[in-house]
Write a protein that holds these residues in place. Structure first.
Motif, PDB file in Angstrom:
ATOM      1  N   ARG A 217      30.827 -25.130 -55.123  1.00 48.77           N
ATOM      2  CA  ARG A 217      30.167 -24.035 -55.825  1.00 48.77           C
ATOM      3  C   ARG A 217      30.968 -23.671 -57.070  1.00 48.77           C
ATOM      4  O   ARG A 217      32.186 -23.596 -57.032  1.00 48.77           O
ATOM      5  N   ASN A 218      30.224 -23.450 -58.156  1.00 50.89           N
ATOM      6  CA  ASN A 218      30.856 -23.003 -59.414  1.00 50.89           C
ATOM      7  C   ASN A 218      32.023 -23.915 -59.791  1.00 50.89           C
ATOM      8  O   ASN A 218      33.172 -23.502 -59.897  1.00 50.89           O
ATOM      9  N   ALA A 219      31.703 -25.203 -59.995  1.00 44.07           N
ATOM     10  CA  ALA A 219      32.722 -26.215 -60.254  1.00 44.07           C
ATOM     11  C   ALA A 219      32.767 -26.587 -61.730  1.00 44.07           C
ATOM     12  O   ALA A 219      31.789 -26.421 -62.482  1.00 44.07           O
ATOM     13  N   TRP A 220      33.934 -27.083 -62.148  1.00 45.20           N
ATOM     14  CA  TRP A 220      34.139 -27.587 -63.509  1.00 45.20           C
ATOM     15  C   TRP A 220      34.594 -29.036 -63.407  1.00 45.20           C
ATOM     16  O   TRP A 220      35.532 -29.349 -62.671  1.00 45.20           O
ATOM     17  N   HIS A 230      30.357 -27.700 -66.793  1.00 40.35           N
ATOM     18  CA  HIS A 230      30.221 -26.734 -65.694  1.00 40.35           C
ATOM     19  C   HIS A 230      29.070 -27.161 -64.792  1.00 40.35           C
ATOM     20  O   HIS A 230      27.990 -27.528 -65.251  1.00 40.35           O
ATOM     21  N   VAL A 231      29.324 -27.090 -63.483  1.00 43.36           N
ATOM     22  CA  VAL A 231      28.323 -27.471 -62.492  1.00 43.36           C
ATOM     23  C   VAL A 231      28.184 -26.327 -61.496  1.00 43.36           C
ATOM     24  O   VAL A 231      29.158 -25.920 -60.870  1.00 43.36           O
ATOM     25  N   ASP A 232      26.963 -25.802 -61.371  1.00 50.66           N
ATOM     26  CA  ASP A 232      26.743 -24.702 -60.423  1.00 50.66           C
ATOM     27  C   ASP A 232      26.973 -25.145 -58.982  1.00 50.66           C
ATOM     28  O   ASP A 232      27.510 -24.392 -58.164  1.00 50.66           O
ATOM     29  N   GLY A 233      26.526 -26.352 -58.666  1.00 50.12           N
ATOM     30  CA  GLY A 233      26.701 -26.864 -57.314  1.00 50.12           C
ATOM     31  C   GLY A 233      26.596 -28.372 -57.295  1.00 50.12           C
ATOM     32  O   GLY A 233      25.810 -28.955 -58.044  1.00 50.12           O
ATOM     33  N   MET A 234      27.389 -28.995 -56.474  1.00 50.71           N
ATOM     34  CA  MET A 234      27.326 -30.437 -56.315  1.00 50.71           C
ATOM     35  C   MET A 234      27.869 -30.803 -54.940  1.00 50.71           C
ATOM     36  O   MET A 234      28.509 -29.986 -54.256  1.00 50.71           O
ATOM     37  N   ALA A 235      27.597 -32.042 -54.510  1.00 51.07           N
ATOM     38  CA  ALA A 235      28.016 -32.497 -53.178  1.00 51.07           C
ATOM     39  C   ALA A 235      28.762 -33.813 -53.293  1.00 51.07           C
ATOM     40  O   ALA A 235      28.402 -34.676 -54.096  1.00 51.07           O
ATOM     41  N   LEU A 236      29.822 -33.934 -52.486  1.00 48.13           N
ATOM     42  CA  LEU A 236      30.584 -35.170 -52.394  1.00 48.13           C
ATOM     43  C   LEU A 236      30.448 -35.705 -50.974  1.00 48.13           C
ATOM     44  O   LEU A 236      30.662 -34.961 -50.000  1.00 48.13           O
ATOM     45  N   PRO A 237      30.085 -36.980 -50.804  1.00 42.61           N
ATOM     46  CA  PRO A 237      29.922 -37.531 -49.447  1.00 42.61           C
ATOM     47  C   PRO A 237      31.257 -37.613 -48.717  1.00 42.61           C
ATOM     48  O   PRO A 237      32.306 -37.848 -49.311  1.00 42.61           O
ATOM     49  N   THR A 238      31.220 -37.430 -47.407  1.00 45.18           N
ATOM     50  CA  THR A 238      32.426 -37.513 -46.580  1.00 45.18           C
ATOM     51  C   THR A 238      32.038 -37.921 -45.170  1.00 45.18           C
ATOM     52  O   THR A 238      30.903 -37.672 -44.727  1.00 45.18           O
ATOM     53  N   ASP A 239      32.961 -38.573 -44.490  1.00 43.13           N
ATOM     54  CA  ASP A 239      32.742 -38.914 -43.081  1.00 43.13           C
ATOM     55  C   ASP A 239      33.473 -37.961 -42.154  1.00 43.13           C
ATOM     56  O   ASP A 239      33.574 -38.192 -40.950  1.00 43.13           O
ATOM     57  N   LEU A 240      33.989 -36.870 -42.704  1.00 44.37           N
ATOM     58  CA  LEU A 240      34.725 -35.895 -41.909  1.00 44.37           C
ATOM     59  C   LEU A 240      33.775 -34.959 -41.175  1.00 44.37           C
ATOM     60  O   LEU A 240      32.688 -34.648 -41.643  1.00 44.37           O
ATOM     61  N   THR A 241      34.217 -34.517 -40.008  1.00 41.99           N
ATOM     62  CA  THR A 241      33.564 -33.445 -39.273  1.00 41.99           C
ATOM     63  C   THR A 241      34.613 -32.370 -38.991  1.00 41.99           C
ATOM     64  O   THR A 241      35.812 -32.594 -39.167  1.00 41.99           O
ATOM     65  N   GLU A 242      34.165 -31.227 -38.546  1.00 41.67           N
ATOM     66  CA  GLU A 242      35.116 -30.166 -38.250  1.00 41.67           C
ATOM     67  C   GLU A 242      36.089 -30.585 -37.150  1.00 41.67           C
ATOM     68  O   GLU A 242      37.290 -30.326 -37.225  1.00 41.67           O
ATOM     69  N   ALA A 243      35.551 -31.282 -36.129  1.00 43.34           N
ATOM     70  CA  ALA A 243      36.422 -31.739 -35.034  1.00 43.34           C
ATOM     71  C   ALA A 243      37.456 -32.733 -35.536  1.00 43.34           C
ATOM     72  O   ALA A 243      38.625 -32.687 -35.154  1.00 43.34           O
ATOM     73  N   ARG A 244      37.044 -33.631 -36.416  1.00 36.55           N
ATOM     74  CA  ARG A 244      37.982 -34.630 -36.927  1.00 36.55           C
ATOM     75  C   ARG A 244      39.046 -33.980 -37.800  1.00 36.55           C
ATOM     76  O   ARG A 244      40.201 -34.413 -37.810  1.00 36.55           O
ATOM     77  N   ILE A 245      38.670 -32.953 -38.543  1.00 38.39           N
ATOM     78  CA  ILE A 245      39.657 -32.250 -39.367  1.00 38.39           C
ATOM     79  C   ILE A 245      40.713 -31.607 -38.480  1.00 38.39           C
ATOM     80  O   ILE A 245      41.918 -31.696 -38.748  1.00 38.39           O
ATOM     81  N   GLN A 246      40.272 -30.969 -37.388  1.00 40.70           N
ATOM     82  CA  GLN A 246      41.237 -30.353 -36.484  1.00 40.70           C
ATOM     83  C   GLN A 246      42.142 -31.405 -35.853  1.00 40.70           C
ATOM     84  O   GLN A 246      43.339 -31.191 -35.686  1.00 40.70           O
ATOM     85  N   GLU A 247      41.585 -32.562 -35.507  1.00 37.34           N
ATOM     86  CA  GLU A 247      42.381 -33.629 -34.904  1.00 37.34           C
ATOM     87  C   GLU A 247      43.339 -34.248 -35.911  1.00 37.34           C
ATOM     88  O   GLU A 247      44.368 -34.819 -35.531  1.00 37.34           O
ATOM     89  N   SER A 248      42.985 -34.144 -37.205  1.00 40.86           N
ATOM     90  CA  SER A 248      43.808 -34.787 -38.219  1.00 40.86           C
ATOM     91  C   SER A 248      45.055 -34.001 -38.559  1.00 40.86           C
ATOM     92  O   SER A 248      45.944 -34.513 -39.223  1.00 40.86           O
ATOM     93  N   PHE A 249      45.121 -32.715 -38.157  1.00 44.21           N
ATOM     94  CA  PHE A 249      46.348 -31.976 -38.376  1.00 44.21           C
ATOM     95  C   PHE A 249      47.469 -32.638 -37.593  1.00 44.21           C
ATOM     96  O   PHE A 249      47.248 -33.211 -36.546  1.00 44.21           O
ATOM     97  N   ALA A 250      48.640 -32.548 -38.113  1.00 46.46           N
ATOM     98  CA  ALA A 250      49.784 -33.162 -37.431  1.00 46.46           C
ATOM     99  C   ALA A 250      49.936 -32.567 -36.036  1.00 46.46           C
ATOM    100  O   ALA A 250      50.152 -31.367 -35.901  1.00 46.46           O
ATOM    101  N   PRO A 251      49.803 -33.362 -34.974  1.00 42.60           N
ATOM    102  CA  PRO A 251      49.991 -32.836 -33.619  1.00 42.60           C
ATOM    103  C   PRO A 251      51.409 -32.298 -33.465  1.00 42.60           C
ATOM    104  O   PRO A 251      52.351 -32.803 -34.085  1.00 42.60           O
TER     105      PRO A 251
END
Length: 368
Positions: A217-220, A230-251
């Motif tokens: 949102r509100n990107a340059w 200036h870009v009001d909104g844009m999307a970048l593709p990703t294979d991440l999910t919320e669960a994977r992000i939590q798992e990716s933190f250093a155990p």
């Protein structure tokens, strides 16, 4: 009568010998089981050769080794006391006026030293081994292509796209509360394929993780040789999910004892939960006390059953106690990680309860 240094050294040597023998046998069994399990998981992975799987099993060994360490102390002390009682060595010691508390002191001090060495010296080595195992597992067994790193300057995330669709590196100063994952004050460096030189930069107030994409949102947008856009909104593709992000933190167990306090502070400054890491840190601090508690329990079981001639009963009691302690400790720590119990209480309760029970039982047997 005070216990002599010669006797103290003898008891210590006996305990260390049997502790290492028993711990080595337990670790060998764990290594065998882990190797079989990793071979099963790698059966369909052509890149995961037997040498890689074996190295992964060796690197993973500290993960279970840290959990069975206290029970190595328990069974090592039990067998030491039982063997010395069966050979009438402790009978002679008791006849000389040395109490049970005195001849247990060398084993208690040794257990305390082993616990301190475990968290101060062995922990960094084990953490390095586990971190390497996580890398190999992600590469050969999971096939993950994204990683997340929490540094003092905020959150870092790398996204690798398949082919030449473009890669990017995300930096955010903090993570917003609630769901979905919401990064704040975001800077994104864009790369072309596998090139290491950025081809563009995106600055955005927020980046929200939605299904299969980061929504900005509100990107340059800045590109070399082109005016800022200036870009009001844009999307970048990703294979991440919320669960994977939590798992990716250093155990927590991939960080050494000395790194944990600063990493916990970094997580809290970034707006992320540090309960798991604080729980692990407090549990590490409680390790020496837990080792001493195992010695008290060992003395209770081995002395009582040796006098009554119950070798199998002693072994059975020790196995049942180890199982109950293992399950109870995991349940209590799970309650601590979930926030049901305070972290300090959940980390120290197993050691405290075992110490009190062992001391009470010995007082009853010897002085009651």
């Amino acid at each position: 009568m005070r216990i002599s240094p010669t006797l103290s050294v003898y008891i210590t040597r006996q305990f260390v010998f049997w502790f290492l023998i028993i711990l080595g046998g337990m670790l060998a069994l764990v290594l065998l089981l882990d190797t079989v399990e990793l071979l099963r998981r790698a059966a369909a992975k052509t890149d995961a050769t037997f040498q890689i799987v074996l190295s992964m099993a060796l690197l993973k060994l500290p993960e279970i080794g840290q959990q069975i360490f206290p029970f190595g102390v328990l069974f090592g002390a039990m067998y030491t006391f039982f063997r010395m009682t069966r050979s009438a060595e402790l009978v002679v010691v008791r006849a000389a006026g040395i109490s049970v508390w005195q001849f247990m002191t060398p084993v208690l001090l040794t257990s305390l030293v082993v616990g301190i060495l475990n968290i101060t010296l062995l922990s960094p080595v084990f953490a390095t081994m586990l971190a390497r195992y996580e890398q190999l597992e992600s590469r050969y067994l999971r096939g993950q292509q994204s990683s997340l790193d929490v540094a003092r300057s905020g959150v870092w995330l790398r996204q690798v796209q398949e082919g030449d669709n473009g890669n990017y590196l995300i930096h955010a100063e903090s993570v917003g509360p609630g769901k979905p994952v919401n990064l704040r004050t975001v800077t994104i460096l864009l790369f072309n394929g596998s090139d290491q030189i950025p081809v563009g930069r995106l600055d955005s107030e927020t980046a929200e993780l939605q299904k299969g994409q980061w929504v900005l949102r509100n990107a340059w947008l800045n590109r070399p040789g082109r005016p800022t856009q200036h870009v009001d909104g844009m999307a970048l593709p990703t294979d991440l999910t919320e669960a994977r992000i939590q798992e990716s933190f250093a155990p927590p167990d991939t960080l050494s004892f000395w790194e944990l306090p600063s990493f916990i502070q970094t997580l809290e400054q970034a707006g992320l939960s540090s309960v798991r890491h604080r729980m692990y840190y407090e549990s590490m601090l409680a390790v020496p006390a837990f080792f001493c508690a195992m010695v008290f329990l060992a003395g209770t079981f081995s002395l009582r059953h040796a006098r009554r001639g119950g070798t199998l009963q002693m072994l059975g009691t020790g196995l049942v106690t180890a199982l109950v302690l293992f399950v109870s400790q995991n349940i209590i720590q799970a309650l601590g990680r979930s926030g049901v119990l305070p972290v300090f209480l959940a980390a120290w309760a197993p050691a405290g309860v075992c110490l009190m029970l062992g001391t009470a039982a010995l007082l009853h047997l010897e002085d009651g």
